[in-house]
Design a protein around this motif. Structure first.
Motif, mmCIF file in Angstrom:
data_model
loop_
_atom_site.group_PDB
_atom_site.id
_atom_site.type_symbol
_atom_site.label_atom_id
_atom_site.label_comp_id
_atom_site.label_asym_id
_atom_site.label_seq_id
_atom_site.Cartn_x
_atom_site.Cartn_y
_atom_site.Cartn_z
ATOM 1 N N TYR A 295 9.081 4.026 16.324
ATOM 2 C CA TYR A 295 7.636 3.926 16.093
ATOM 3 C C TYR A 295 6.912 3.696 17.423
ATOM 4 O O TYR A 295 5.956 4.394 17.764
ATOM 5 C CB TYR A 295 7.348 2.775 15.121
ATOM 6 N N GLY B 267 4.077 6.352 5.135
ATOM 7 C CA GLY B 267 4.384 5.192 5.980
ATOM 8 C C GLY B 267 4.986 5.589 7.314
ATOM 9 O O GLY B 267 4.879 6.738 7.745
ATOM 10 N N GLY B 268 5.635 4.632 7.957
ATOM 11 C CA GLY B 268 6.100 4.793 9.330
ATOM 12 C C GLY B 268 7.195 5.835 9.500
ATOM 13 O O GLY B 268 7.316 6.462 10.549
ATOM 14 N N ARG C 4 0.834 -1.206 0.000
ATOM 15 C CA ARG C 4 0.000 0.000 0.000
ATOM 16 C C ARG C 4 0.866 1.252 0.000
ATOM 17 O O ARG C 4 2.034 1.235 0.350
ATOM 18 C CB ARG C 4 -0.924 0.047 1.216
ATOM 19 N N CYS D 26 2.042 -1.548 15.546
ATOM 20 C CA CYS D 26 1.457 -0.829 14.414
ATOM 21 C C CYS D 26 -0.056 -0.698 14.573
ATOM 22 O O CYS D 26 -0.680 -1.447 15.332
ATOM 23 C CB CYS D 26 1.774 -1.552 13.108
ATOM 24 N N GLY D 27 -0.634 0.242 13.834
ATOM 25 C CA GLY D 27 -2.082 0.383 13.780
ATOM 26 C C GLY D 27 -2.666 -0.564 12.739
ATOM 27 O O GLY D 27 -2.000 -1.497 12.277
ATOM 28 N N MET E 9 -3.985 0.346 9.642
ATOM 29 C CA MET E 9 -4.075 0.834 8.259
ATOM 30 C C MET E 9 -3.573 -0.169 7.209
ATOM 31 O O MET E 9 -4.280 -0.460 6.236
ATOM 32 C CB MET E 9 -3.290 2.134 8.095
ATOM 33 N N ASP E 10 -2.359 -0.676 7.385
ATOM 34 C CA ASP E 10 -1.725 -1.438 6.312
ATOM 35 C C ASP E 10 -2.481 -2.740 6.019
ATOM 36 O O ASP E 10 -2.720 -3.099 4.868
ATOM 37 C CB ASP E 10 -0.269 -1.760 6.676
ATOM 38 N N ASP F 194 -3.597 6.239 12.657
ATOM 39 C CA ASP F 194 -4.441 5.032 12.811
ATOM 40 C C ASP F 194 -4.489 4.518 14.245
ATOM 41 O O ASP F 194 -5.553 4.184 14.753
ATOM 42 C CB ASP F 194 -4.060 3.919 11.818
ATOM 43 N N TYR F 195 -3.325 4.509 14.920
ATOM 44 C CA TYR F 195 -3.342 3.993 16.305
ATOM 45 C C TYR F 195 -3.866 5.039 17.290
ATOM 46 O O TYR F 195 -3.921 4.791 18.488
ATOM 47 C CB TYR F 195 -1.962 3.462 16.714
ATOM 48 N N GLU G 183 -0.973 10.185 8.503
ATOM 49 C CA GLU G 183 0.147 9.342 8.947
ATOM 50 C C GLU G 183 0.238 9.339 10.467
ATOM 51 O O GLU G 183 0.151 10.396 11.104
ATOM 52 C CB GLU G 183 1.447 9.878 8.330
ATOM 53 N N HIS G 184 0.405 8.162 11.019
ATOM 54 C CA HIS G 184 0.473 7.957 12.477
ATOM 55 C C HIS G 184 -0.824 8.408 13.154
ATOM 56 O O HIS G 184 -0.823 8.825 14.310
ATOM 57 C CB HIS G 184 1.698 8.658 13.083
HETATM 58 C C1 GLA Z 1 3.234 1.922 9.655
HETATM 59 C C2 GLA Z 1 2.187 1.185 10.499
HETATM 60 C C3 GLA Z 1 0.793 1.767 10.263
HETATM 61 C C4 GLA Z 1 0.778 3.284 10.412
HETATM 62 C C5 GLA Z 1 1.918 3.913 9.623
HETATM 63 C C6 GLA Z 1 2.040 5.386 9.881
HETATM 64 O O1 GLA Z 1 3.015 1.674 8.298
HETATM 65 O O2 GLA Z 1 2.187 -0.188 10.193
HETATM 66 O O3 GLA Z 1 -0.122 1.158 11.150
HETATM 67 O O4 GLA Z 1 0.821 3.653 11.765
HETATM 68 O O5 GLA Z 1 3.173 3.313 9.908
HETATM 69 O O6 GLA Z 1 0.928 6.051 9.423
#
Ligand code: GLA
Length: 387
Positions: free
Chosen positions: A221, A335-336, A28, A168-169, A171-172, A37-38, A34-35
């Protein structure tokens, strides 16, 4: 798309029998959000036409044997005794998924699994989420388990949280499951509802891979995530009803800024403003206002660079080179962070010039190559047939 016949043949060559099924799950790229989702906020990703393929077949015993063509390595474990692998990090995604399925009291048998992926590793394009979702889907189909959609995404996220150790949240794994061709998904990470919005036909989503990948990324992260929880804990002294930063407006944050140490305030400010930018960007896309969309992307990058502090010099350079090309609406880290890729929105007629100028500028300044992908928004996980 990779050739499914090639994957079938690779499986047959390695395991000596034909696979029973083949599935694919995409990587994706996140357009904005960004950041968030959590923090139960909003994200706006697309699934891309780079994907992980998994060919699989059940075994009559309790062994899972997995072979990855990317490293030419095999991993084998007993489903009654699943531990973390210390020498093959990639194997932990498979082990974590199987453990997650068993933790839901769903019985499974052993399997032979072959993995092949063209999602670049360490590039911020979610190669790991696409692997988790593809393996989860394949193992479920083999065992006639019905843990699909949202449950599949949550299973895949759980494997990464508990077995791989990145907090991680969603999203991915969510976009790898639910991606829609030619659309981005505005996802509400609080209730997991989502809205597909079409990408206008006259622009392309372009990804520039910096080729930089910091190993510190995972611990940084987790620290960002902890800073967000700390912000909520401190703000509750005056805002007792909030449960995450999703519940905090910019006005609330500024009125209560004195409660937060400077670094925590910066982290919270990124999240709170990014949530609003994401909603504004989705609205801009709906009215086909690409100029407004691009400005929000640029503002998102500044916020990640200065407040969340997750960018690196190479990524900043890529965004500057991109914005200097006429026809590029916006550019930001995706991304992260701590390396990885930028995402850019570029009008179709400017693509060739964009690729040439960004690649040449990056090489001149850093001596590095950048891999540039013009992405097609793709479908989420699916089964493929290989006759
Ligand atoms: C990584 C995590 C996602 C999200 C992004 C930042 O990709 O896996 O859950 O937090 O970073 O948006």
């Amino acid at each position: 798309m990779q050739d499914p016949h090639g994957i079938r043949d690779a499986f047959t060559e390695h395991f000596g029998v034909r696979p029973r099924l083949i599935v694919r799950a995409p990587g994706r790229v996140n357009l904005i959000g960004e950041h968030t989702d959590y923090n139960e906020g909003f994200v706006f990703p697309i699934a891309i036409d780079r994907e992980t393929f998994v060919a699989a077949r059940s075994r009559p015993d309790h062994t899972i044997r997995t072979y990855t063509t990317q490293f030419g390595q095999e991993d084998s474990f007993d489903i009654g005794h699943i531990e973390r692998s210390s020498d093959k990090p990639w194997a932990n995604y498979v082990r974590g998924i199987v453990k997650g399925i068993l933790a839901r009291d769903l019985p499974i048998t052993g399997a032979d699994i072959l993995i092949r992926s063209d999602v670049p590793l360490g590039s911020g394009l979610s190669s790991s989420a696409s692997l988790e979702v593809a393996v989860g889907y394949a193992v479920q189909l083999l065992n006639n388990i019905n843990l699909l959609g949202e449950e599949l995404a949550l299973l895949a996220q759980g494997a990464e949280n508990s077995f791989v150790g990145v907090q991680c949240g969603i999203m991915d794994q969510f976009i790898s499951t639910f991606g829609r061709a030619d659309h981005a998904l505005l996802i509400d990470c609080r209730d997991l509802s989502y809205r597909p919005l079409p990408i206008p036909p006259d622009v392309r989503v372009v990804v520039c891979n910096s080729g930089v990948h910091h190993n510190l990324g995972n611990s940084e992260y987790n620290q960002r995530r902890a800073a967000c929880s700390e912000a909520v804990r401190l703000l509750r002294a005056r805002l007792p009803r909030i449960s995450t930063l999703r519940d905090v407006s910019s006005a609330d944050l500024m009125a209560n800024a004195d409660l937060l140490p400077p670094t925590i305030l910066m982290r919270a400010r990124h999240v709170v403003t990014e949530n609003q930018r994401t909603l504004d960007a989705a609205a801009a896309l709906e009215r086909a206002d690409l100029v407004a969309f691009g400005k929000l992307m640029n503002a998102s990058h500044t916020s990640m660079r200065d407040d969340y502090q997750i960018s690196v010099l190479e990524i900043d350079l890529l965004t500057e080179l991109a914005r200097a090309v006429p026809g590029c609406y916006g550019a930001r880290l995706t991304g992260g962070g701590f390396g990885g890729s930028t995402v850019n929105l570029v009008t179709i007629s400017a693509i060739d010039r964009f690729v040439a100028e960004v690649a040449a500028g990056y090489k001149a300044e850093t001596g590095r190559e950048t891999d540039i992908l013009v992405c097609r928004p793709s479908e989420g996980v699916s089964r493929v047939t290989a006759a």
